[in-house]
Design a protein around this motif. Structure first.
Motif, PDB file in Angstrom:
ATOM      1  N   ASP A 142       0.872  -1.195   0.065  1.00  0.00           N
ATOM      2  CA  ASP A 142       0.049  -0.063   0.067  1.00  0.00           C
ATOM      3  C   ASP A 142       0.852   1.140   0.153  1.00  0.00           C
ATOM      4  O   ASP A 142       0.521   2.213  -0.461  1.00  0.00           O
ATOM      5  N   GLU A 143       2.165   1.372   0.700  1.00  0.00           N
ATOM      6  CA  GLU A 143       2.718   2.476   0.745  1.00  0.00           C
ATOM      7  C   GLU A 143       4.018   2.440  -0.533  1.00  0.00           C
ATOM      8  O   GLU A 143       4.996   2.973  -0.359  1.00  0.00           O
ATOM      9  N   LEU A 144       3.602   1.729  -1.522  1.00  0.00           N
ATOM     10  CA  LEU A 144       4.571   1.643  -2.607  1.00  0.00           C
ATOM     11  C   LEU A 144       4.988   2.905  -3.151  1.00  0.00           C
ATOM     12  O   LEU A 144       4.486   3.753  -3.443  1.00  0.00           O
ATOM     13  N   VAL A 145       6.370   3.034  -3.560  1.00  0.00           N
ATOM     14  CA  VAL A 145       7.105   3.960  -4.118  1.00  0.00           C
ATOM     15  C   VAL A 145       7.967   3.245  -5.148  1.00  0.00           C
ATOM     16  O   VAL A 145       8.601   2.429  -4.957  1.00  0.00           O
ATOM     17  N   TYR A 146       7.300   3.702  -6.613  1.00  0.00           N
ATOM     18  CA  TYR A 146       8.091   3.222  -7.709  1.00  0.00           C
ATOM     19  C   TYR A 146       8.546   4.133  -8.641  1.00  0.00           C
ATOM     20  O   TYR A 146       7.934   4.912  -9.211  1.00  0.00           O
ATOM     21  N   GLU A 147       9.941   4.100  -8.873  1.00  0.00           N
ATOM     22  CA  GLU A 147      10.476   5.515  -9.394  1.00  0.00           C
ATOM     23  C   GLU A 147      11.740   4.956 -10.403  1.00  0.00           C
ATOM     24  O   GLU A 147      12.328   4.132 -10.083  1.00  0.00           O
ATOM     25  N   MET A 148      11.822   5.799 -11.427  1.00  0.00           N
ATOM     26  CA  MET A 148      12.766   5.774 -12.213  1.00  0.00           C
ATOM     27  C   MET A 148      13.723   7.215 -12.498  1.00  0.00           C
ATOM     28  O   MET A 148      13.032   7.818 -13.165  1.00  0.00           O
ATOM     29  N   PRO A 149      14.782   7.237 -11.942  1.00  0.00           N
ATOM     30  CA  PRO A 149      15.336   8.699 -12.119  1.00  0.00           C
ATOM     31  C   PRO A 149      15.908   8.730 -13.598  1.00  0.00           C
ATOM     32  O   PRO A 149      16.224   7.743 -14.050  1.00  0.00           O
ATOM     33  N   VAL A 150      15.989  10.050 -14.044  1.00  0.00           N
ATOM     34  CA  VAL A 150      16.724  10.481 -15.140  1.00  0.00           C
ATOM     35  C   VAL A 150      18.279  10.224 -15.113  1.00  0.00           C
ATOM     36  O   VAL A 150      18.787  10.642 -13.913  1.00  0.00           O
ATOM     37  N   ARG A 151      18.866   9.609 -16.058  1.00  0.00           N
ATOM     38  CA  ARG A 151      20.231   9.529 -16.064  1.00  0.00           C
ATOM     39  C   ARG A 151      20.914  10.272 -17.049  1.00  0.00           C
ATOM     40  O   ARG A 151      20.366  10.509 -18.258  1.00  0.00           O
ATOM     41  N   GLN A 152      22.069  10.969 -17.061  1.00  0.00           N
ATOM     42  CA  GLN A 152      23.048  11.651 -17.678  1.00  0.00           C
ATOM     43  C   GLN A 152      24.324  11.063 -17.726  1.00  0.00           C
ATOM     44  O   GLN A 152      24.682  10.175 -16.943  1.00  0.00           O
ATOM     45  N   SER A 153      24.857  11.255 -18.979  1.00  0.00           N
ATOM     46  CA  SER A 153      26.147  10.519 -19.138  1.00  0.00           C
ATOM     47  C   SER A 153      27.191  11.776 -18.582  1.00  0.00           C
ATOM     48  O   SER A 153      27.097  12.986 -19.012  1.00  0.00           O
TER      49      SER A 153
END
Length: 177
Positions: free
Chosen positions: A46-57
């Motif tokens: 119920d408390e899920l955090v599902y994230e995908m941060p941006v990546r730079q070179s």
């Protein structure tokens, strides 16, 4: 799992908690590949955090390249529920016809989490997607998960998806990684 985790802190392959965590990931992959999204939602805390941060070179001296506070996506269980509900309508144009995916999970490492009953799990992933006559998509990277016990089962409480790519060349990201 932190960068300072030692091999001694990792749970051994074959231990009960390691096996349960690995089985969770393999079962999740099967649910997603079979488009059994309702069943997949039942594996989410119920408390899920599902994230995908941006990546730079960036140059190695400048860190990993993941940008603090900037994400491709940040989801909760409720927002994922909304996405699944939308996929069940004819309004999800990015998935008409539906994508065919294959989730491959490897290099699973497990350690005890900070809270009682939690497991920190890192894994490598490769997800392929094909849809209609569009080009094949490949998504790869690392997932850092926190699995929490709920009685006899594990639930996904946190997922951080660390993409290998800096530029997403896919037409969209309408699938679940």
């Amino acid at each position: 799992m932190s960068e300072t985790t030692t091999a001694a802190e990792l749970l051994p392959v074959g231990s009960d908690d390691y096996s349960r965590a690995a089985l969770f990931l393999y079962r999740e992959a099967q649910l997603l590949d079979d488009a059994r999204f309702e069943d997949w939602l039942e594996t989410l805390h119920d408390e899920l955090v599902y994230e995908m941060p941006v990546r730079q070179s960036v140059m190695p001296k400048d860190g990993t390249g993941f940008v603090d506070g900037m994400t491709f996506l940040t989801e909760t269980r409720n927002s994922l529920l909304t996405r699944v509900r939308r996929l069940q309508t004819e309004q999800a144009w990015a998935e008409q016809p539906g994508s065919r995916t294959r989730h491959l999970v490897a290099n699973v490492l497990v350690e005890r989490g900070a809270a009682e009953g939690e497991l920190n799990v890192t894994s490598a992933f490769l997800v392929t997607r094909t849809r209609a006559d569009l080009p094949y998509d490949f998504f790869s990277g690392e997932r850092r998960d926190v699995l929490a016990r709920d009685g006899e089962r594990l639930l996904l409480k946190r997922r951080q998806i660390l993409f290998d790519q800096t530029v997403m060349k896919s037409y969209n990201l309408s699938i679940f990684l």
